[in-house]
Design a protein around this motif. Structure first.
Motif, PDB file in Angstrom:
ATOM      1  N   PHE A  62      64.125  32.303  78.577  1.00 14.43           N
ATOM      2  CA  PHE A  62      65.254  33.302  78.059  1.00 14.43           C
ATOM      3  C   PHE A  62      65.839  34.103  79.070  1.00 14.43           C
ATOM      4  N   ASN A  63      67.126  34.496  78.603  1.00 12.13           N
ATOM      5  CA  ASN A  63      67.746  35.797  79.471  1.00 12.13           C
ATOM      6  C   ASN A  63      67.581  36.818  78.581  1.00 12.13           C
ATOM      7  N   VAL A  64      67.847  37.886  79.046  1.00 15.11           N
ATOM      8  CA  VAL A  64      67.416  39.219  78.479  1.00 15.11           C
ATOM      9  C   VAL A  64      68.447  39.331  77.336  1.00 15.11           C
ATOM     10  N   GLU A  65      69.799  38.830  77.439  1.00 15.25           N
ATOM     11  CA  GLU A  65      70.606  39.083  76.335  1.00 15.25           C
ATOM     12  C   GLU A  65      70.430  38.372  75.063  1.00 15.25           C
ATOM     13  N   GLU A  66      69.230  37.507  74.977  1.00 14.82           N
ATOM     14  CA  GLU A  66      68.928  36.737  73.777  1.00 14.82           C
ATOM     15  C   GLU A  66      67.944  37.391  73.054  1.00 14.82           C
ATOM     16  N   PHE A  67      67.400  38.801  73.255  1.00 16.96           N
ATOM     17  CA  PHE A  67      66.820  39.533  72.541  1.00 16.96           C
ATOM     18  C   PHE A  67      67.592  40.764  71.885  1.00 16.96           C
ATOM     19  N   ASP A  68      66.875  41.620  70.938  1.00 15.45           N
ATOM     20  CA  ASP A  68      67.569  42.854  70.543  1.00 15.45           C
ATOM     21  C   ASP A  68      67.659  43.504  71.918  1.00 15.45           C
ATOM     22  N   PRO A  69      68.947  44.289  71.911  1.00 14.11           N
ATOM     23  CA  PRO A  69      68.908  45.067  73.010  1.00 14.11           C
ATOM     24  C   PRO A  69      68.574  46.623  72.868  1.00 14.11           C
ATOM     25  N   ASP A  70      68.454  47.075  71.528  1.00 12.19           N
ATOM     26  CA  ASP A  70      67.935  48.340  71.354  1.00 12.19           C
ATOM     27  C   ASP A  70      66.972  49.101  71.797  1.00 12.19           C
ATOM     28  N   PRO A  71      65.883  48.462  71.821  1.00 12.88           N
ATOM     29  CA  PRO A  71      64.833  49.149  72.440  1.00 12.88           C
ATOM     30  C   PRO A  71      64.885  49.196  74.109  1.00 12.88           C
ATOM     31  N   TYR A  72      65.631  48.388  74.788  1.00 18.89           N
ATOM     32  CA  TYR A  72      65.898  48.172  76.058  1.00 18.89           C
ATOM     33  C   TYR A  72      66.891  49.235  76.236  1.00 18.89           C
ATOM     34  N   MET A  73      67.730  49.186  75.704  1.00 20.22           N
ATOM     35  CA  MET A  73      69.041  50.336  76.012  1.00 20.22           C
ATOM     36  C   MET A  73      68.378  51.788  75.771  1.00 20.22           C
ATOM     37  N   GLU A  74      67.422  51.954  74.699  1.00 23.39           N
ATOM     38  CA  GLU A  74      66.551  53.202  74.624  1.00 23.39           C
ATOM     39  C   GLU A  74      65.996  53.549  75.974  1.00 23.39           C
ATOM     40  N   ALA A  75      65.133  52.671  76.176  1.00 24.06           N
ATOM     41  CA  ALA A  75      64.201  52.785  77.353  1.00 24.06           C
ATOM     42  C   ALA A  75      65.103  53.102  78.913  1.00 24.06           C
ATOM     43  N   LEU A  76      66.283  52.364  78.960  1.00 24.41           N
ATOM     44  CA  LEU A  76      67.069  52.820  80.092  1.00 24.41           C
ATOM     45  C   LEU A  76      67.307  54.297  80.151  1.00 24.41           C
ATOM     46  N   ASN A  77      67.700  54.767  78.813  1.00 20.28           N
ATOM     47  CA  ASN A  77      68.110  56.480  78.890  1.00 20.28           C
ATOM     48  C   ASN A  77      66.707  56.925  79.155  1.00 20.28           C
ATOM     49  N   GLN A  78      65.424  56.577  78.761  1.00 19.70           N
ATOM     50  CA  GLN A  78      64.461  57.474  79.183  1.00 19.70           C
ATOM     51  C   GLN A  78      63.814  56.975  80.526  1.00 19.70           C
ATOM     52  N   TRP A  79      63.889  56.089  80.893  1.00 25.27           N
ATOM     53  CA  TRP A  79      63.358  55.762  82.419  1.00 25.27           C
ATOM     54  C   TRP A  79      64.289  55.888  83.573  1.00 25.27           C
ATOM     55  N   GLY A  80      65.143  56.592  83.323  1.00 27.00           N
ATOM     56  CA  GLY A  80      65.929  57.006  84.637  1.00 27.00           C
ATOM     57  C   GLY A  80      67.219  56.194  84.884  1.00 27.00           C
ATOM     58  N   LEU A  81      67.557  55.150  84.014  1.00 27.02           N
ATOM     59  CA  LEU A  81      68.881  54.643  84.161  1.00 27.02           C
ATOM     60  C   LEU A  81      69.955  55.057  83.134  1.00 27.02           C
ATOM     61  N   PRO A  82      70.089  56.179  82.717  1.00 28.42           N
ATOM     62  CA  PRO A  82      71.240  56.506  81.532  1.00 28.42           C
ATOM     63  C   PRO A  82      72.287  55.686  81.446  1.00 28.42           C
ATOM     64  N   TRP A  83      73.090  55.397  80.357  1.00 28.44           N
ATOM     65  CA  TRP A  83      74.187  54.541  80.322  1.00 28.44           C
ATOM     66  C   TRP A  83      75.082  55.571  79.672  1.00 28.44           C
ATOM     67  N   VAL A  84      76.462  55.017  79.574  1.00 31.16           N
ATOM     68  CA  VAL A  84      77.554  55.605  79.119  1.00 31.16           C
ATOM     69  C   VAL A  84      78.394  54.478  78.393  1.00 31.16           C
ATOM     70  N   VAL A  85      78.859  54.866  77.217  1.00 33.84           N
ATOM     71  CA  VAL A  85      79.871  54.012  76.670  1.00 33.84           C
ATOM     72  C   VAL A  85      81.145  54.673  76.592  1.00 33.84           C
ATOM     73  N   CYS A  86      82.242  54.246  77.297  1.00 39.72           N
ATOM     74  CA  CYS A  86      83.611  54.672  77.449  1.00 39.72           C
ATOM     75  C   CYS A  86      84.207  54.029  76.524  1.00 39.72           C
ATOM     76  N   GLU A  87      85.173  54.672  75.713  1.00 40.11           N
ATOM     77  CA  GLU A  87      86.237  53.936  74.922  1.00 40.11           C
ATOM     78  C   GLU A  87      87.321  53.877  75.614  1.00 40.11           C
ATOM     79  N   ALA A  88      88.154  52.908  75.324  1.00 43.81           N
ATOM     80  CA  ALA A  88      89.479  52.745  76.051  1.00 43.81           C
ATOM     81  C   ALA A  88      89.557  53.047  77.412  1.00 43.81           C
TER      82      ALA A  88
END
Lengths: 410, 410
Positions: free
Chosen positions: A376-402
């Motif tokens: 599998f590729n990573v996009e074939e699984f539930d992204p939520d726990p991974y996205m949460e881990a990115l924030n905890q593990w030092g690669l915080p992400w931003v969602v910018c609208e428009a």
């Protein structure tokens, strides 16, 4: 859970340092064997970690028996491939034969096109692994491929956007900006032969169900990156386009852009003009010399760039599509600072942004949060726990609208 | 009259071809021995000339006895030095010891500064020869130094301007423009080490009785050259400034400018940035390799540029001063076409414009039109027969009244 890491370069070291930091008590990580062809290198990382869970071993990653022996010696559950992608097929097969799980972090353009590496792009380089999906599925084993930053985290961004922000995603622009400055007039972050392929190979993007190939660096744009500023960027082929086209239903166009400074491009052009980028041997003083290999000798050692590189990277995706009948655009990105990465893991953001997402991907597997057997590729699984881990593990992400969208010109 | 030519490269060949053409019946040229360290090269030129007056000989120009033996064998009256200027002192002394006349055509920057060749300029490189003026005078022998184009013809232009156009010359700008295009993105007309010195050495000009040194390429200008068009040019040190400052009484400022294209400069800069212009050995595959020598191996052979170089050269001087109490400005220049030179003498204008004036200088000596004994520059003799010969011998000159003058910026 026990991991055999094969390859303990800057990326492997970043992954190991983060793993120790985030699981100091061994809640899920019992063991991570640091193996490398260069034992001294593996030992140095092991000593820096000063943790019995990280022993060093010597291994020739092209020798299946040596890798098998380590898997058996340590009863590993996961083969964590942190080598150059040219090792992927061998290590992927060894993991299957030993009945253990597998992950890699293939970097686009690291695997040259078999017949014309400096001009053609190697579209569908993942085919070897996906062809074996059913074997892995039958055996109840999971293989996760391309789990660095891009491919890797950006693929998860796409699934996350699809799950929470869109009914339909129409376009994806993957933007890879390195705003770092190492202070040299010219230096390369890794093997100059790979850098050469980046600028000399044709580009390609995916549109309405098929590939569109472009001339090298034919499509240029300029974007004002958050936390970095305006940078020139160019359309390249990148392998995550291939899997996103398969896995994000309804997507109409996927492009990848990487920033290059004018000085970098001018140096590459001049070096190519005089033949210094040639990969064919030249006879000199009775010895055969490959110009690009001699050039590599003259350039600063990529490993020496870490301490002196300042500035940030910004890697992410701009998505356009429809939500509740309305058109919308969002930009999900991570900003990473070269100096902070160096302080934390001893290498710059290029290694950090590859090693950390890969470690998180591995954790998703070893903690069982991602467990469907198959390739599998990573996009074939539930992204939520991974996205949460990115924030905890030092690669915080931003969602910018428009956000500002990408305008291209040729 | 019998001439021993030492060095039968492109410049020597051009001189020999012209000598045969202009004196087919041996009115003044009885013999011109073509000698070279590479006998095959000398023989090839001799065969192309197909004239018994031009025999080929092998000689090591650093070995005084070998040169003396040839002077005696052929009873030469003049040693015509067509070698690299690094041979000048030896050959100058041999001529004196044998009691024969001497000429050379030293090229600025070909003799590196003894202690800092890549940054310092070698001001007053002619001192060795001029210090021996009285010895030559006593012996009744004439030595004519620096008799190519620049130095050489441009020095005669200055004396000619002084004799016919001015009561006082105040400023001299020597302009050397190569408008040729060889069709390669980057190539050098001769040894790249000399090209490197041109752009990396400090510049200097002469003003109000002393030298003013500039940073490398610090003073830039742009000039619209007759028959060529607008070109960027840069102030360099060039040795003819030294003798003109001595010999043109009342002159207040002398500068030398050479054209360089932006692409040439960009390539030189990029190559320097990555260390390819370094003259210090680098260890590679267990061998010591000097980067600039390896670069030389990659670049097109300068000799191969002749057939493919198109365009023209424009070399001359702009003079300002006073005539009959009025300020005036004139520009004396020669325009030479690369392809026409190649058809005539088998090498491009760079060799032609050096070899032909040198041959004319030698003719002034052997025909006795210039005969005062001692060590002299060409501007110390009557310019009229020489200027007349330039017109007859393929380097016609133009006197332009009230030309555009040079504006510099830093």
């Amino acid at each position: 859970m026990k991991i055999l890491m094969v390859g303990t370069g800057g990326v492997g070291e970043a992954a190991a340092v983060i793993a120790k930091q985030r699981d100091p008590n061994g809640d899920w990580l019992k063991l991570m064997v640091l193996s490398d062809f260069n034992l001294e290198r593996a030992q140095a990382v092991s000593e820096r970690l000063a943790d019995a869970r990280f022993p060093a071993e010597k291994v020739n990653a092209r020798n299946k028996d040596e890798v098998k022996a380590l898997i058996e010696k340590y009863q590993a559950d996961l083969l964590f491939n942190a080598c150059d992608p040219s090792f992927n097929e061998t290590l992927f097969d060894v993991a299957y034969e030993c009945g253990v799980r597998y992950s890699d972090m293939a970097l686009s353009l690291s695997i040259p096109h078999p017949t014309d590496p400096y001009h053609k792009t190697n579209v569908k380089m993942g085919d070897y692994q996906f062809a074996k999906h059913e074997d892995w599925e039958k055996r109840g084993l999971l293989a996760l491929v391309g789990i660095g930053m891009d491919p890797g985290a950006v693929n998860v961004f796409a699934r996350f956007a699809q799950k929470h922000y869109f009914d339909e995603i129409h376009t994806i622009d993957i933007l890879d900006c390195n705003g770092g400055d190492h202070g040299y007039p010219f230096a390369t972050n890794f093997n100059p032969e790979i850098n050469l392929r980046e600028v000399s190979a044709n580009g390609s993007y995916w549109e309405n169900g098929h590939w569109v190939e472009t001339k090298p660096m034919e499509i240029k744009s300029r974007y004002n990156f958050p936390k970095i500023g305006e940078k020139d960027m160019y359309l390249l082929h990148h392998e995550e386009i291939e899997s996103l086209a398969r896995n994000i239903s309804g997507v109409r166009r996927i492009r990848f852009f990487m920033t290059f400074g004018q000085s970098y491009l001018t140096h590459m052009q001049c070096l190519e003009n005089v033949g210094m980028l040639s990969t064919s041997p030249v006879s000199f003083n009775g010895q055969e010399i490959v110009p690009i290999q001699f050039l590599k000798e003259l350039l600063p050692d990529p490993a020496s760039l870490g301490p002196r590189t300042v500035g940030k990277t910004n890697i992410g995706c701009i998505f356009t599509g429809i939500k509740d009948g309305k058109e919308k655009t969002i930009y999900i990105y991570n900003v990473c600072d070269h100096q902070e990465c160096y302080k934390e893991v001893g290498s710059q953001a290029i290694s950090y942004t590859t090693g950390v997402p890969a470690m998180i991907g591995a954790m998703m597997v070893v903690t069982g949060q991602w467990k469907t057997p198959g390739v599998f590729n990573v996009e074939e699984f539930d992204p939520d726990p991974y996205m949460e881990a990115l924030n905890q593990w030092g690669l915080p992400w931003v969602v910018c609208e428009a956000p500002e969208t990408v305008t291209v010109w040729r």
